[in-house]
Design a protein around this motif. Structure first.
Motif, PDB file in Angstrom:
ATOM      1  N   PHE A  42       0.815  -1.274  -0.088  1.00 50.20           N
ATOM      2  CA  PHE A  42      -0.129  -0.169  -0.037  1.00 50.20           C
ATOM      3  C   PHE A  42       1.119   1.190  -0.025  1.00 50.20           C
ATOM      4  O   PHE A  42       0.561   1.927  -0.668  1.00 50.20           O
ATOM      5  N   ILE A  43       1.684   1.363   0.895  1.00 50.96           N
ATOM      6  CA  ILE A  43       2.836   2.522   0.706  1.00 50.96           C
ATOM      7  C   ILE A  43       3.270   2.538  -0.493  1.00 50.96           C
ATOM      8  O   ILE A  43       3.511   3.730  -1.017  1.00 50.96           O
ATOM      9  N   THR A  44       4.061   1.437  -1.179  1.00 57.06           N
ATOM     10  CA  THR A  44       4.711   1.706  -2.345  1.00 57.06           C
ATOM     11  C   THR A  44       3.670   2.117  -3.490  1.00 57.06           C
ATOM     12  O   THR A  44       4.075   3.154  -4.079  1.00 57.06           O
ATOM     13  N   SER A  45       2.461   1.597  -3.482  1.00 55.46           N
ATOM     14  CA  SER A  45       1.521   2.224  -4.474  1.00 55.46           C
ATOM     15  C   SER A  45       0.980   3.598  -4.065  1.00 55.46           C
ATOM     16  O   SER A  45       1.010   4.364  -5.335  1.00 55.46           O
ATOM     17  N   GLY A  46       0.984   4.054  -3.032  1.00 58.05           N
ATOM     18  CA  GLY A  46       0.444   5.439  -2.773  1.00 58.05           C
ATOM     19  C   GLY A  46       1.521   6.344  -3.105  1.00 58.05           C
ATOM     20  O   GLY A  46       1.524   7.344  -3.998  1.00 58.05           O
ATOM     21  N   LEU A  47       2.768   6.023  -2.860  1.00 55.88           N
ATOM     22  CA  LEU A  47       4.126   6.739  -3.394  1.00 55.88           C
ATOM     23  C   LEU A  47       4.142   6.959  -4.792  1.00 55.88           C
ATOM     24  O   LEU A  47       4.325   7.966  -5.351  1.00 55.88           O
ATOM     25  N   THR A  48       3.695   5.806  -5.527  1.00 53.99           N
ATOM     26  CA  THR A  48       4.025   5.708  -6.795  1.00 53.99           C
ATOM     27  C   THR A  48       2.869   6.719  -7.458  1.00 53.99           C
ATOM     28  O   THR A  48       3.044   7.265  -8.469  1.00 53.99           O
ATOM     29  N   LEU A  49       1.565   6.501  -6.937  1.00 55.40           N
ATOM     30  CA  LEU A  49       0.589   7.513  -7.428  1.00 55.40           C
ATOM     31  C   LEU A  49       0.903   8.964  -7.306  1.00 55.40           C
ATOM     32  O   LEU A  49       0.878   9.663  -8.488  1.00 55.40           O
ATOM     33  N   LEU A  50       1.691   9.245  -6.306  1.00 57.50           N
ATOM     34  CA  LEU A  50       2.166  10.628  -6.306  1.00 57.50           C
ATOM     35  C   LEU A  50       3.068  11.024  -7.425  1.00 57.50           C
ATOM     36  O   LEU A  50       3.050  12.045  -7.942  1.00 57.50           O
ATOM     37  N   VAL A  51       4.187  10.353  -7.434  1.00 57.57           N
ATOM     38  CA  VAL A  51       5.289  10.409  -8.397  1.00 57.57           C
ATOM     39  C   VAL A  51       4.724  10.341  -9.779  1.00 57.57           C
ATOM     40  O   VAL A  51       5.273  11.565 -10.370  1.00 57.57           O
ATOM     41  N   ALA A  52       4.194   9.631 -10.111  1.00 53.10           N
ATOM     42  CA  ALA A  52       3.533   9.290 -11.595  1.00 53.10           C
ATOM     43  C   ALA A  52       2.884  10.511 -12.185  1.00 53.10           C
ATOM     44  O   ALA A  52       2.773  10.750 -13.143  1.00 53.10           O
ATOM     45  N   ASN A  53       2.059  11.021 -11.094  1.00 52.85           N
ATOM     46  CA  ASN A  53       1.098  11.868 -11.567  1.00 52.85           C
ATOM     47  C   ASN A  53       1.561  13.467 -11.410  1.00 52.85           C
ATOM     48  O   ASN A  53       1.170  14.538 -12.012  1.00 52.85           O
ATOM     49  N   PHE A  54       2.579  13.696 -10.525  1.00 51.03           N
ATOM     50  CA  PHE A  54       3.110  15.043 -10.310  1.00 51.03           C
ATOM     51  C   PHE A  54       4.653  15.205 -10.789  1.00 51.03           C
ATOM     52  O   PHE A  54       5.032  16.469 -10.770  1.00 51.03           O
ATOM     53  N   PHE A  55       5.310  14.145 -11.438  1.00 50.13           N
ATOM     54  CA  PHE A  55       6.524  14.522 -12.095  1.00 50.13           C
ATOM     55  C   PHE A  55       6.492  14.376 -13.491  1.00 50.13           C
ATOM     56  O   PHE A  55       5.592  13.433 -14.073  1.00 50.13           O
ATOM     57  N   ASP A  56       7.310  15.097 -14.450  1.00 55.01           N
ATOM     58  CA  ASP A  56       7.614  14.621 -15.831  1.00 55.01           C
ATOM     59  C   ASP A  56       8.253  13.462 -16.077  1.00 55.01           C
ATOM     60  O   ASP A  56       9.160  12.974 -15.398  1.00 55.01           O
ATOM     61  N   LEU A  57       8.279  13.162 -17.487  1.00 55.52           N
ATOM     62  CA  LEU A  57       9.128  11.826 -17.789  1.00 55.52           C
ATOM     63  C   LEU A  57      10.638  12.118 -17.691  1.00 55.52           C
ATOM     64  O   LEU A  57      11.066  11.023 -17.055  1.00 55.52           O
ATOM     65  N   SER A  58      11.069  13.286 -17.830  1.00 58.69           N
ATOM     66  CA  SER A  58      12.487  13.501 -17.620  1.00 58.69           C
ATOM     67  C   SER A  58      12.789  13.460 -16.304  1.00 58.69           C
ATOM     68  O   SER A  58      14.047  12.690 -15.985  1.00 58.69           O
ATOM     69  N   SER A  59      12.142  13.791 -15.178  1.00 53.98           N
ATOM     70  CA  SER A  59      12.547  14.003 -13.984  1.00 53.98           C
ATOM     71  C   SER A  59      12.194  12.449 -13.397  1.00 53.98           C
ATOM     72  O   SER A  59      13.309  12.190 -12.678  1.00 53.98           O
ATOM     73  N   ILE A  60      11.360  11.936 -13.761  1.00 49.42           N
ATOM     74  CA  ILE A  60      11.215  10.423 -13.312  1.00 49.42           C
ATOM     75  C   ILE A  60      12.343   9.413 -13.831  1.00 49.42           C
ATOM     76  O   ILE A  60      13.327   8.844 -12.922  1.00 49.42           O
ATOM     77  N   SER A  61      12.836   9.606 -15.044  1.00 51.35           N
ATOM     78  CA  SER A  61      13.977   9.045 -15.641  1.00 51.35           C
ATOM     79  C   SER A  61      15.427   9.374 -14.872  1.00 51.35           C
ATOM     80  O   SER A  61      16.147   8.387 -14.638  1.00 51.35           O
ATOM     81  N   THR A  62      15.363  10.556 -14.687  1.00 54.76           N
ATOM     82  CA  THR A  62      16.801  11.128 -13.893  1.00 54.76           C
ATOM     83  C   THR A  62      16.817  10.513 -12.458  1.00 54.76           C
ATOM     84  O   THR A  62      17.922   9.937 -12.166  1.00 54.76           O
ATOM     85  N   MET A  63      15.768  10.541 -11.794  1.00 53.10           N
ATOM     86  CA  MET A  63      15.682   9.966 -10.526  1.00 53.10           C
ATOM     87  C   MET A  63      15.917   8.326 -10.534  1.00 53.10           C
ATOM     88  O   MET A  63      16.925   7.902  -9.593  1.00 53.10           O
ATOM     89  N   GLY A  64      15.236   7.629 -11.409  1.00 54.64           N
ATOM     90  CA  GLY A  64      15.465   6.319 -11.635  1.00 54.64           C
ATOM     91  C   GLY A  64      16.755   5.928 -11.936  1.00 54.64           C
ATOM     92  O   GLY A  64      17.382   4.963 -11.129  1.00 54.64           O
ATOM     93  N   SER A  65      17.472   6.487 -12.977  1.00 47.77           N
ATOM     94  CA  SER A  65      18.597   6.208 -13.412  1.00 47.77           C
ATOM     95  C   SER A  65      19.636   6.332 -12.380  1.00 47.77           C
ATOM     96  O   SER A  65      20.609   5.669 -12.086  1.00 47.77           O
ATOM     97  N   ALA A  66      19.752   7.626 -11.798  1.00 49.28           N
ATOM     98  CA  ALA A  66      20.513   8.170 -10.825  1.00 49.28           C
ATOM     99  C   ALA A  66      20.443   7.209  -9.672  1.00 49.28           C
ATOM    100  O   ALA A  66      21.547   6.729  -8.925  1.00 49.28           O
ATOM    101  N   GLY A  67      19.252   6.834  -9.353  1.00 42.78           N
ATOM    102  CA  GLY A  67      19.278   5.968  -8.230  1.00 42.78           C
ATOM    103  C   GLY A  67      19.904   4.383  -8.189  1.00 42.78           C
ATOM    104  O   GLY A  67      20.552   4.025  -7.442  1.00 42.78           O
ATOM    105  N   PHE A  68      19.596   3.878  -9.271  1.00 44.41           N
ATOM    106  CA  PHE A  68      20.207   2.549  -9.504  1.00 44.41           C
ATOM    107  C   PHE A  68      21.689   2.528 -10.233  1.00 44.41           C
ATOM    108  O   PHE A  68      22.538   1.719  -9.839  1.00 44.41           O
TER     109      PHE A  68
END
Length: 435
Positions: free
Chosen positions: A326-352
């Motif tokens: 539930f916590i994972t899904s809730g956070l995903t709803l926030l990030v997917a709806n409020f960040f653009d593709l470039s920001s999401i990709s940057t965060m994901g790539s940098a994290g990994f």
């Protein structure tokens, strides 16, 4: 915590399928257009560069998976190398947050492709409706019938690989090589940065580690599976990007950035191909969301068991770690709806990239136990850190706000861990045998 299964049920091809399925999820559908925007005609080279970073890291994962077979995978490797302390805890929290970012990327791609079936004027609204709907739907399916969804995963993986191979086979005949001449490439620094921002497309090969305890003849099977899976996906991505560039002008690819693969199929497969790729993207991103939701909720459960996240995440309801889900899904709803593709990709790539650098260091440190060549792991760590540095430098010049978002994500990972440890006094629990 080394967990062994009583019956070894997975062989080489099963392991390769897990790795390929993990990588060829929603990533290629989501980031292809972004890669072209950054690397231009050199996009196939950018994908190859990112793939080489993944390939070097696969060496450390292979060695660690053989030495420490565990459902915890990356979590276990970091704990073994860094022991009880803030470093391992913060990195494991970052791993969980990176999975949330990946879920957001897949959900964003699902919404973008799905919105294409609606009138242009309402596509933005439908994109967000679909983003939210798929997360909620698959959270429910994981809650009530994860087994059935898991069984469906197998044919979805086969379907999307088949469609992508069809896309390559049909598109190669009409490729215009002029669009990929060196003169059309981005500047070298920008080219590498383009490869790093779409590095998330290779995230997923590490899932092989989570099943290492169930593999037959792991000493031979696991290394072969890692290298085969990553090698296959490198070739696949290079060919997909070449076909896309060779059949659609860069300007049009950038315009259709969120659904570039479908747009690229239209010139040589017509409306049927456009629809087919769109359906494949929807199925692929949905299956990636499902698999990552399943894995991320269990990663949070394992981390909680190790004492690095709140104990509430360790509780199970109906034999499943539902709080983590539930916590994972809730956070995903926030990030997917409020960040653009470039920001999401940057965060994901940098994290990994940071996580993979740490895993390479783990293998460097544990080389005696894993029987590894330290120089390869050291090179892997440096390559990941250099790639991370280039990504941050490029985004700092092009989109400074993305760097701040990244800094906040990294800061939160270690702050959450530090505060939680201070308040609760919980620490990492290392085990050498099964629980």
């Amino acid at each position: 915590m080394i967990e062994q299964s009583g019956e070894k049920s997975l062989g080489y091809w099963s392991a390769v399928a897990i790795g390929v399925g993990g990588m060829v999820g929603g990533g290629i559908f989501a980031v292809l257009g972004l890669a072209v925007q950054l690397a231009k005609g050199g996009t196939p080279v950018a994908f190859a560069i990112a793939g080489l970073v993944a390939l070097v890291t696969a060496y450390s994962y292979a060695k660690l998976s053989v030495a420490y077979p565990s459902q915890g995978g990356t979590v276990e490797f970091l704990n073994q190398a860094f022991g009880v302390g803030l470093t391992a805890g913060g990195l494991n929290v970052l791993l969980w947050m990176s999975y949330v970012i990946m879920l957001s990327l897949y959900a964003y791609a699902f919404g973008s492709y799905g919105a294409m079936f609606f009138p242009t004027a309402s596509q933005l609204i439908w994109k967000h409706v679909l983003i939210s709907a798929i997360i909620i739907l698959l959270t429910g399916l994981n809650l009530f019938n994860a087994k059935v969804v898991g069984e469906l995963e197998e044919w979805v993986v086969g379907f999307k690989i088949t469609i992508l191979i069809l896309f390559i086979a049909a598109g190669l005949r009409s490729v215009n090589l002029q669009s990929m001449q060196p003169s059309s490439w981005a500047q070298p620094f920008q080219l590498i940065a383009g490869g790093m921002i779409i590095f998330v497309a290779y995230e997923g090969f590490e899932l092989i580690a989570n099943t290492a305890g169930e593999m037959r003849n792991p000493n031979k099977t696991i290394p072969k599976a890692y290298f085969s899976a990553v090698g296959f996906v490198i070739v696949l991505y290079v060919l997909i990007s070449a076909v896309t560039l060779g059949n659609l002008p860069i300007k049009l690819i950038v315009v259709a950035q969120d659904y570039a693969l479908a747009a690229a199929a239209k010139p040589f497969l017509g409306s049927f191909g456009y629809t087919l790729i769109t359906i494949a993207a929807l199925l692929s991103t949905a299956s990636a969301i499902n698999a990552t939701l399943y894995g991320a909720s269990r990663v949070s459960y394992i981390i909680a068991k190790e004492g690095e996240l709140p104990v509430v995440l360790e509780r199970k309801v109906w034999h499943q770690p539902l709080e983590g889900l539930f916590i994972t899904s809730g956070l995903t709803l926030l990030v997917a709806n409020f960040f653009d593709l470039s920001s999401i990709s940057t965060m994901g790539s940098a994290g990994f990239l940071l996580i993979f650098a740490a895993v390479n260091y783990a293998n460097y440190k544990l080389y005696k136990q894993t029987r590894s060549h330290r120089i390869i792991s050291l090179a892997g760590m440096l390559v990941n850190l250099i790639a991370l540095g280039i990504l941050i430098w490029q985004r700092a010049n092009e989109a400074p706000k993305e760097v701040w978002v990244l800094i906040i994500m990294l800061g939160l990972s270690f702050t959450i861990e530090a505060v939680y440890r201070q308040v609760t006094g919980r620490g990492i629990k290392l085990h050498s045998t099964s629980e």
